[in-house]
Design a protein around this motif. Structure first.
Motif, PDB file in Angstrom:
ATOM      1  N   GLU A  68      40.017  40.657  34.764  1.00  0.00           N
ATOM      2  CA  GLU A  68      40.964  40.193  35.998  1.00  0.00           C
ATOM      3  C   GLU A  68      40.708  38.910  36.490  1.00  0.00           C
ATOM      4  O   GLU A  68      39.501  38.500  36.470  1.00  0.00           O
ATOM      5  N   ARG A  70      41.881  35.968  39.281  1.00  0.00           N
ATOM      6  CA  ARG A  70      42.604  35.473  40.598  1.00  0.00           C
ATOM      7  C   ARG A  70      42.615  33.910  40.533  1.00  0.00           C
ATOM      8  O   ARG A  70      41.698  33.269  40.352  1.00  0.00           O
ATOM      9  N   THR A  97      50.705  42.150  39.434  1.00  0.00           N
ATOM     10  CA  THR A  97      50.628  42.269  40.914  1.00  0.00           C
ATOM     11  C   THR A  97      49.490  42.535  41.351  1.00  0.00           C
ATOM     12  O   THR A  97      48.516  43.182  40.393  1.00  0.00           O
ATOM     13  N   GLY A  98      48.909  42.768  42.727  1.00  0.00           N
ATOM     14  CA  GLY A  98      47.705  43.270  43.009  1.00  0.00           C
ATOM     15  C   GLY A  98      46.727  42.139  43.594  1.00  0.00           C
ATOM     16  O   GLY A  98      47.085  41.209  43.825  1.00  0.00           O
ATOM     17  N   GLU A  99      45.558  42.673  43.670  1.00  0.00           N
ATOM     18  CA  GLU A  99      44.229  41.844  44.101  1.00  0.00           C
ATOM     19  C   GLU A  99      44.162  40.640  43.344  1.00  0.00           C
ATOM     20  O   GLU A  99      43.686  39.702  43.964  1.00  0.00           O
ATOM     21  N   PHE A 100      44.364  40.853  42.009  1.00  0.00           N
ATOM     22  CA  PHE A 100      44.139  39.726  40.832  1.00  0.00           C
ATOM     23  C   PHE A 100      45.273  39.568  40.434  1.00  0.00           C
ATOM     24  O   PHE A 100      46.491  40.345  40.062  1.00  0.00           O
ATOM     25  N   ASP A 101      45.460  38.183  39.783  1.00  0.00           N
ATOM     26  CA  ASP A 101      46.822  37.826  39.190  1.00  0.00           C
ATOM     27  C   ASP A 101      47.144  38.034  37.840  1.00  0.00           C
ATOM     28  O   ASP A 101      48.243  38.483  37.345  1.00  0.00           O
ATOM     29  N   ASP A 129      38.458  33.208  40.895  1.00  0.00           N
ATOM     30  CA  ASP A 129      37.633  34.522  40.904  1.00  0.00           C
ATOM     31  C   ASP A 129      37.865  35.325  39.608  1.00  0.00           C
ATOM     32  O   ASP A 129      39.300  35.499  39.210  1.00  0.00           O
ATOM     33  N   LYS A 131      36.923  39.267  37.634  1.00  0.00           N
ATOM     34  CA  LYS A 131      36.302  40.468  37.432  1.00  0.00           C
ATOM     35  C   LYS A 131      36.183  41.087  36.153  1.00  0.00           C
ATOM     36  O   LYS A 131      37.342  41.181  35.711  1.00  0.00           O
TER      37      LYS A 131
END
Length: 149
Positions: A68, A70, A97-101, A129, A131
Motif C-alpha cells: 500500500e 500513501r 479509498t482508505g488510509e492508503f491511496d 509512506d 505498508k
C-alpha cells in the motif's frame, strides 16, 4: 447486452481461444451470429483485449507482495502512475479509498529484490509512506468477472 452476450463472454473468459463454432454449439446459436456478437462486443469496448494467464511462480516470481502506498497529495497521482508503469515487477496497481491511496501487487524473486522495488517506490516524488505484506498463499485467483443480470 443480453443473456446471450453474457454467455459468450463467460465462455471467452474461460478460454479466449474458443472458436465461434465451438461457442455456437454451446449456446445453440449460428456461427455467424456468434461471430457478429463478438465483433460488436469488441467494437463497443466490452472486450478490451485477449490475453493469457501465467503461473507467476513459473515465470520467475518466487514471492508475491501487496504494497500500500500513501501519497502526500493527490496531485502526485499522475506522476506515480507513470513511474510504476515502468516497473516490470508491479503486476497491478489500484487507486483506492482508505488510509492508503494505492495498492500494488508485486511479483519478485526474493526479499532483496522486494527491498529494491521498495526503494524505487519510496523515491517516486510525492510518496509519503508504504505498508507491505507478503502473500503466504494464494487462496483465490479468479479472472471471470461476468455477472449475469
Amino acid at each position: 447486452m443480453d443473456n446471450t452476450d453474457y454467455k459468450i463472454l463467460k465462455i471467452l473468459q474461460e478460454n479466449a481461444r474458443e472458436t465461434a463454432s465451438s461457442i455456437s454449439k454451446k449456446i445453440h446459436l449460428s456461427v455467424s451470429a456468434v461471430t457478429e456478437r463478438i465483433k460488436k462486443l469488441e467494437e463497443s469496448g466490452v472486450i478490451k483485449s485477449y490475453t493469457i494467464v501465467v503461473d507467476e511462480r513459473k515465470v520467475g516470481f518466487a514471492m508475491t507482495s501487496l504494497m500500500e502506498v500513501r501519497l502526500e497529495n493527490p496531485k502526485y497521482y499522475e506522476g506515480f502512475a507513470q513511474a510504476v508503469a515502468n516497473i516490470d515487477e508491479i503486476i497491478s496497481c489500484y487507486y483506492k479509498t482508505g488510509e492508503f491511496d494505492l495498492l500494488l501487487k508485486i511479483g519478485c524473486d526474493s526479499g532483496d529484490e522486494l527491498a529494491e522495488i521498495h526503494r524505487k517506490i519510496m523515491n517516486v516524488e510525492g510518496v509519503l509512506d508504504t505498508k507491505t505484506d507478503i502473500v503466504v498463499k494464494n487462496v483465490k485467483n479468479s479472472y471471470s468477472i461476468i455477472k449475469q443480470p
